[in-house]
Design an enzyme around this catalytic site. Structure first.
Site, PDB file in Angstrom:
ATOM      1  N   GLY A  10       0.868  -1.183   0.000  1.00 19.43           N
ATOM      2  CA  GLY A  10       0.000   0.000   0.000  1.00 19.43           C
ATOM      3  C   GLY A  10       0.898   1.224   0.000  1.00 19.43           C
ATOM      4  N   GLY A  12      -0.028   4.339  -0.421  1.00 19.10           N
ATOM      5  CA  GLY A  12      -0.858   5.532  -0.246  1.00 19.10           C
ATOM      6  C   GLY A  12      -0.231   6.450   0.798  1.00 19.10           C
ATOM      7  N   VAL A  14      -0.323   6.536   4.203  1.00 16.55           N
ATOM      8  CA  VAL A  14       0.387   5.939   5.347  1.00 16.55           C
ATOM      9  C   VAL A  14       1.610   5.162   4.863  1.00 16.55           C
ATOM     10  CG1 VAL A  14       0.230   4.363   7.316  1.00 16.55           C
ATOM     11  CG2 VAL A  14      -1.732   5.784   6.716  1.00 16.55           C
ATOM     12  N   ASP A  34       2.134  -1.507  -4.556  1.00 18.13           N
ATOM     13  CA  ASP A  34       0.748  -1.047  -4.668  1.00 18.13           C
ATOM     14  C   ASP A  34       0.154  -1.628  -5.944  1.00 18.13           C
ATOM     15  OD1 ASP A  34      -0.778   1.578  -3.171  1.00 18.13           O
ATOM     16  OD2 ASP A  34      -1.637   0.923  -5.079  1.00 18.13           O
ATOM     17  N   ARG A  83     -11.031   5.756   6.027  1.00 21.28           N
ATOM     18  CA  ARG A  83     -12.362   6.295   6.348  1.00 21.28           C
ATOM     19  C   ARG A  83     -12.594   7.646   5.675  1.00 21.28           C
ATOM     20  NH1 ARG A  83     -13.553   6.943  12.467  1.00 21.28           N
ATOM     21  NH2 ARG A  83     -11.316   7.259  12.755  1.00 21.28           N
ATOM     22  N   ASN A  96     -11.929  -4.138   2.940  1.00 18.09           N
ATOM     23  CA  ASN A  96     -10.549  -4.365   3.371  1.00 18.09           C
ATOM     24  C   ASN A  96     -10.275  -5.839   3.684  1.00 18.09           C
ATOM     25  OD1 ASN A  96      -9.934  -1.760   2.882  1.00 18.09           O
ATOM     26  ND2 ASN A  96      -9.955  -1.075   5.017  1.00 18.09           N
ATOM     27  N   ASN A 121      -7.497  -0.609   8.586  1.00 17.47           N
ATOM     28  CA  ASN A 121      -8.663  -0.623   9.481  1.00 17.47           C
ATOM     29  C   ASN A 121      -9.797  -1.500   8.954  1.00 17.47           C
ATOM     30  OD1 ASN A 121      -8.179   1.000  11.805  1.00 17.47           O
ATOM     31  ND2 ASN A 121      -8.117   2.809  10.495  1.00 17.47           N
ATOM     32  N   ARG A 152      -1.419  10.555  20.579  1.00 18.86           N
ATOM     33  CA  ARG A 152      -2.418  11.641  20.536  1.00 18.86           C
ATOM     34  C   ARG A 152      -2.700  12.144  21.953  1.00 18.86           C
ATOM     35  NH1 ARG A 152      -5.854   8.762  15.762  1.00 18.86           N
ATOM     36  NH2 ARG A 152      -4.848   9.892  14.064  1.00 18.86           N
ATOM     37  N   HIS A 176      -8.899  -0.308  18.660  1.00 19.35           N
ATOM     38  CA  HIS A 176      -8.665   0.974  17.995  1.00 19.35           C
ATOM     39  C   HIS A 176      -9.999   1.535  17.525  1.00 19.35           C
ATOM     40  CE1 HIS A 176      -6.510   4.025  15.914  1.00 19.35           C
ATOM     41  NE2 HIS A 176      -6.756   3.588  14.701  1.00 19.35           N
TER      42      HIS A 176
HETATM   43  N1  LIG Z   1      -4.084   1.539  12.486  1.00 16.09           N
HETATM   44  C1  LIG Z   1      -4.163   2.848  12.482  1.00 16.09           C
HETATM   45  O1  LIG Z   1      -4.000   3.492  13.487  1.00 16.09           O
HETATM   46  C2  LIG Z   1      -4.413   3.561  11.167  1.00 16.09           C
HETATM   47  C3  LIG Z   1      -4.096   4.917  11.026  1.00 16.09           C
HETATM   48  C4  LIG Z   1      -4.278   5.521   9.785  1.00 16.09           C
HETATM   49  C5  LIG Z   1      -4.810   4.796   8.716  1.00 16.09           C
HETATM   50  N2  LIG Z   1      -5.141   3.494   8.907  1.00 16.09           N
HETATM   51  C6  LIG Z   1      -5.683   2.676   7.825  1.00 16.09           C
HETATM   52  O2  LIG Z   1      -4.638   2.376   6.910  1.00 16.09           O
HETATM   53  C7  LIG Z   1      -5.185   2.144   5.616  1.00 16.09           C
HETATM   54  C8  LIG Z   1      -4.434   3.000   4.592  1.00 16.09           C
HETATM   55  O3  LIG Z   1      -4.663   4.372   4.810  1.00 16.09           O
HETATM   56  P1  LIG Z   1      -4.084   5.459   3.787  1.00 16.09           P
HETATM   57  O4  LIG Z   1      -4.452   6.792   4.322  1.00 16.09           O
HETATM   58  O5  LIG Z   1      -2.676   5.163   3.453  1.00 16.09           O
HETATM   59  O6  LIG Z   1      -4.997   5.135   2.499  1.00 16.09           O
HETATM   60  P2  LIG Z   1      -4.635   5.422   0.970  1.00 16.09           P
HETATM   61  O7  LIG Z   1      -5.907   5.302   0.204  1.00 16.09           O
HETATM   62  O8  LIG Z   1      -3.835   6.669   0.832  1.00 16.09           O
HETATM   63  O9  LIG Z   1      -3.670   4.194   0.582  1.00 16.09           O
HETATM   64  C9  LIG Z   1      -4.082   2.891   0.470  1.00 16.09           C
HETATM   65  C10 LIG Z   1      -3.339   2.269  -0.693  1.00 16.09           C
HETATM   66  O10 LIG Z   1      -3.608   0.871  -0.739  1.00 16.09           O
HETATM   67  C11 LIG Z   1      -3.582   0.500  -2.096  1.00 16.09           C
HETATM   68  N3  LIG Z   1      -4.204  -0.806  -2.310  1.00 16.09           N
HETATM   69  C12 LIG Z   1      -5.516  -1.131  -2.345  1.00 16.09           C
HETATM   70  N4  LIG Z   1      -5.662  -2.446  -2.574  1.00 16.09           N
HETATM   71  C13 LIG Z   1      -4.420  -2.971  -2.652  1.00 16.09           C
HETATM   72  C14 LIG Z   1      -3.910  -4.283  -2.869  1.00 16.09           C
HETATM   73  N5  LIG Z   1      -4.730  -5.339  -3.031  1.00 16.09           N
HETATM   74  N6  LIG Z   1      -2.575  -4.451  -2.910  1.00 16.09           N
HETATM   75  C15 LIG Z   1      -1.734  -3.412  -2.729  1.00 16.09           C
HETATM   76  N7  LIG Z   1      -2.160  -2.151  -2.524  1.00 16.09           N
HETATM   77  C16 LIG Z   1      -3.485  -1.926  -2.485  1.00 16.09           C
HETATM   78  C17 LIG Z   1      -4.308   1.644  -2.791  1.00 16.09           C
HETATM   79  O11 LIG Z   1      -4.034   1.660  -4.190  1.00 16.09           O
HETATM   80  C18 LIG Z   1      -3.741   2.849  -2.052  1.00 16.09           C
HETATM   81  O12 LIG Z   1      -2.611   3.398  -2.709  1.00 16.09           O
HETATM   82  C19 LIG Z   1      -6.684   2.463   5.739  1.00 16.09           C
HETATM   83  O13 LIG Z   1      -7.411   1.272   5.948  1.00 16.09           O
HETATM   84  C20 LIG Z   1      -6.747   3.335   6.983  1.00 16.09           C
HETATM   85  O14 LIG Z   1      -8.022   3.322   7.601  1.00 16.09           O
HETATM   86  C21 LIG Z   1      -4.943   2.867  10.101  1.00 16.09           C
END
Ligand SMILES: NC(=O)c1ccc[n+]([C@@H]2O[C@H](COP(=O)([O-])OP(=O)(O)OC[C@H]3O[C@@H](n4cnc5c(N)ncnc54)[C@H](O)[C@@H]3O)[C@@H](O)[C@H]2O)c1
Length: 309
Positions: A10, A12, A14, A34, A83, A96, A121, A152, A176
């Protein structure tokens, strides 16, 4: 001894920001994966081009396949949707779930010795899913949430008291979600119990803001969710493991009787080292704290049931 390998699935917000922190700290070489063509390649090349300026030595590779992830030491999984305003973390479950099942299979096939750090998430549920589907020992599947939530809480305390964030120690238990359990009783500023520095009403307000901390950022950003603090938190776990630091940090792990909970992934303080979760620390809790923990555990259990495994 060669460099360690950290794969991040991923690319994105994070994932890419985690790549940034990990490369800058020289934790090892980084592979960014990705499904979108060009995104991991472009972000990794851009990040590598920052290395002569910032002076870090780490290869950064971007790819849409899994070959380059082979024999990773640590794999950070952030793939999935985040989200939007008005959505709960649970609303992400169905989409997810499919993503995590396919990613975990592909990762473990090539890196059977890796430690997985889950970010996607709903976090506790996705960590449970990754544990069940990966077949890895429970010590090697870790979810990131407590470090972020505690950070936080620390940030809000530092703002309230106008003191350095460095002096604040805070602990937190639970899932969480909005039912997470910040623990003011286990929170200090340079060893001074929080209760001696702030009135109860203020502490309660900061606890409530911590519980809703993720939503606060989503409402501000409108599109996307928090990523600087989450990615820093995930890299703190990776660093504790790769450097065998034996740090004690709140993480989401599989419980088998600890805290009276079984067959659940849940946030508790753990010791992190080269083997992953080296021990789980059981805190002494008041009746009220126990009540809050079991309320949080119930909502995580409910979400895990929805996986229908
Ligand atoms: N645990 C925590 O505290 C916490 C904190 C922040 C975000 N998150 C979660 O982390 C996740 C990512 O958040 P983000 O802001 O980076 O989202 P984002 O949309 O910026 O990035 C997600 C990436 O995953 C890629 N993706 C989707 N399906 C895929 C697959 N099968 N294989 C490889 N890549 C794939 C997408 O193309 C995208 O680039 C979300 O589920 C978010 O809710 C968790």
């Amino acid at each position: 001894m060669g460099r360690k390998k950290i794969s991040i699935i991923g690319a994105g917000f994070v994932g890419a920001t985690a790549a940034h922190w990990a490369a800058e700290k020289e934790l090892g070489d980084v592979v960014l994966v990705d499904i979108i063509e060009g995104i991991p390649q472009g972000k990794s090349l851009d990040l590598f081009e920052a290395s002569p300026i910032e002076g870090f030595d780490a290869k950064v590779i971007g790819t849409n396949a899994y070959e380059e992830t082979k024999d990773s030491d640590v794999v950070i999984i952030t793939s999935g949707i985040p989200r939007k305003p008005g959505m709960s973390r649970e609303d992400l479950l169905e989409i997810n779930k499919k993503i995590i099942e396919s990613v975990v299979t592909q990762v473990v096939e090539r890196s059977p010795k890796a430690i997985l750090i889950m970010v996607t998430n709903p976090l506790d549920t996705m960590t449970y899913l990754a544990f069940k589907r990966s077949g890895l020992p429970k010590q090697r599947v870790i979810g990131m949430a407590g470090i972020l939530d505690a950070a936080r809480f620390k940030a809000f305390i530092a703002m309230e008291l106008n003191v350095s964030v460095e002096d604040i120690q805070a602990l937190l238990l639970g899932g969480h979600g909005d039912e997470m359990v910040p623990l003011p009783r286990y929170t200090t500023v340079s060893g001074i119990p929080l209760a001696q520095l702030l009135p109860k009403e203020t502490v309660d307000r900061l606890v409530e803001r911590t519980r809703k901390g993720g939503g606060e950022i989503i409402n501000l950003l409108k599109a996307g969710s928090a990523f600087y603090a989450p990615s820093a938190a995930v890299v703190q776990i990776a660093e504790a493991i790769l450097k065998d630091k034996k740090r004690i940090l709140p993480c989401c792990v599989y419980l088998d009787g600890e805290y009276g909970l079984k067959d659940i992934c849940f946030g508790v303080p753990v010791k992190l080292g080269i083997g992953g979760v080296e021990s789980i620390i059981e805190l002494q809790l008041t009746d009220e704290e126990k009540r809050l923990v079991s309320k949080s555990a119930e909502s995580v259990k409910k979400s895990i049931m929805e996986l229908k495994l």
